[in-house]
Design a protein around this motif. Structure first.
Motif, mmCIF file in Angstrom:
data_model
loop_
_atom_site.group_PDB
_atom_site.id
_atom_site.type_symbol
_atom_site.label_atom_id
_atom_site.label_comp_id
_atom_site.label_asym_id
_atom_site.label_seq_id
_atom_site.Cartn_x
_atom_site.Cartn_y
_atom_site.Cartn_z
ATOM 1 N N VAL A 51 0.184 6.311 14.739
ATOM 2 C CA VAL A 51 0.661 5.777 13.875
ATOM 3 C C VAL A 51 3.058 5.493 14.303
ATOM 4 O O VAL A 51 2.699 4.700 13.472
ATOM 5 C CB VAL A 51 0.533 7.178 12.674
ATOM 6 N N VAL A 144 1.445 12.104 7.921
ATOM 7 C CA VAL A 144 0.183 12.824 9.002
ATOM 8 C C VAL A 144 1.032 13.849 9.296
ATOM 9 O O VAL A 144 1.886 14.372 8.831
ATOM 10 C CB VAL A 144 0.759 11.737 10.084
ATOM 11 N N VAL A 169 -3.198 9.060 6.098
ATOM 12 C CA VAL A 169 -4.359 9.561 7.278
ATOM 13 C C VAL A 169 -4.935 10.393 7.555
ATOM 14 O O VAL A 169 -4.696 11.515 8.290
ATOM 15 C CB VAL A 169 -2.888 8.818 8.486
ATOM 16 N N THR A 196 -6.988 6.552 4.328
ATOM 17 C CA THR A 196 -7.529 5.937 5.122
ATOM 18 C C THR A 196 -7.262 6.306 7.107
ATOM 19 O O THR A 196 -6.842 7.643 6.935
ATOM 20 C CB THR A 196 -6.239 4.859 5.433
ATOM 21 N N THR A 197 -7.590 6.252 7.856
ATOM 22 C CA THR A 197 -7.271 6.261 8.962
ATOM 23 C C THR A 197 -6.330 5.843 10.199
ATOM 24 O O THR A 197 -5.428 3.895 9.781
ATOM 25 C CB THR A 197 -9.117 6.014 10.543
ATOM 26 N N ALA A 198 -5.748 5.917 11.256
ATOM 27 C CA ALA A 198 -4.494 5.360 11.741
ATOM 28 C C ALA A 198 -5.624 4.342 12.784
ATOM 29 O O ALA A 198 -4.409 2.965 12.277
ATOM 30 C CB ALA A 198 -4.394 6.658 13.394
ATOM 31 N N LEU A 201 -4.661 2.080 9.132
ATOM 32 C CA LEU A 201 -3.344 1.638 9.064
ATOM 33 C C LEU A 201 -3.193 0.488 10.123
ATOM 34 O O LEU A 201 -1.967 -0.324 9.849
ATOM 35 C CB LEU A 201 -2.511 2.963 9.138
#
Length: 208
Positions: A51, A144, A169, A196-198, A201
């Motif tokens: 990220v 994060v 994240v 969301t997820t890495a 994103l």
């Protein structure tokens, strides 16, 4: 119309807040082995690094939100929470000027900003983080780091209270025990932030 991740986390108005990804927290000098193990199981360091790298490439500011104590404890309330009292039984815990407070190498970058705090569990109280973000035109913060026990919920709640939108994240966060961390993601973070997820994103930031 529901807002998309691409719009919510658009580089022109977003910043990544990296919460306590420090050597003495999740790295080689950790004081929290169970948390470090949870991070390893979820590849939190790797996902957070993905990220952060994508953010830098897209022109999104990355702010390392770090914690430390002075040897004389100036600037820190030391007896107002059981967890703080327990941590500070070790006089060397997360001291300024020691390797323990360094950001883990996978996430460190000299271009990043840093917001250091000496008190509390969340990155806004007692720091210039809010003013820094507003000076950059930030409206959405991407969260994060650790932990889902204290710091990450504090970050998300304070950010919302200050008027920011939050993107969490989920595979770049951890807490202990794992089932509790999952419950926090669902029942607390889910009320405050878009999740969301890495990978999702990173793809959004690569979208033309």
């Amino acid at each position: 119309m529901p807002i998309t991740l691409t719009d919510l986390a658009a580089p022109r108005h977003s910043a990544v807040l990296v919460m306590e990804m420090q050597r003495g927290v999740v790295g080689d000098l950790t004081s929290f082995p169970a948390l470090a193990e949870a991070c390893a199981e979820r590849d939190v360091v790797g996902n957070a690094a993905r990220v952060a790298a994508a953010a830098r490439a897209a022109g999104v500011p990355v702010v390392q939100c770090t914690a430390a104590f002075r040897a004389d404890r100036a600037g820190s309330h030391t007896d107002n929470a059981p967890f703080i009292r327990r941590l500070l039984r070790d006089p060397a815990h997360m001291l300024e000027g020691t390797p323990a407070i360094e950001v883990v190498p996978e996430l460190a970058d000299p271009a990043d900003l840093e917001s250091r705090r000496h008190h509390g569990f969340s990155p806004f109280t007692g720091t210039a983080l809010d003013q820094t973000l507003r000076s950059l035109g930030v409206r959405t913060v991407v969260a994060v780091g650790v932990s889902l026990n204290l710091g990450v919920p504090g970050l998300c709640l304070e950010a919302v209270n200050l008027g920011y939108r939050v993107v969490a994240v989920t595979d770049a966060m951890a807490g202990v025990p794992a089932d509790y961390a999952d419950a926090v993601l669902t029942h607390t973070i889910g009320l405050l932030a878009a999740r969301t997820t890495a990978g999702e994103l990173v793809r959004a930031w690569k979208t033309p």
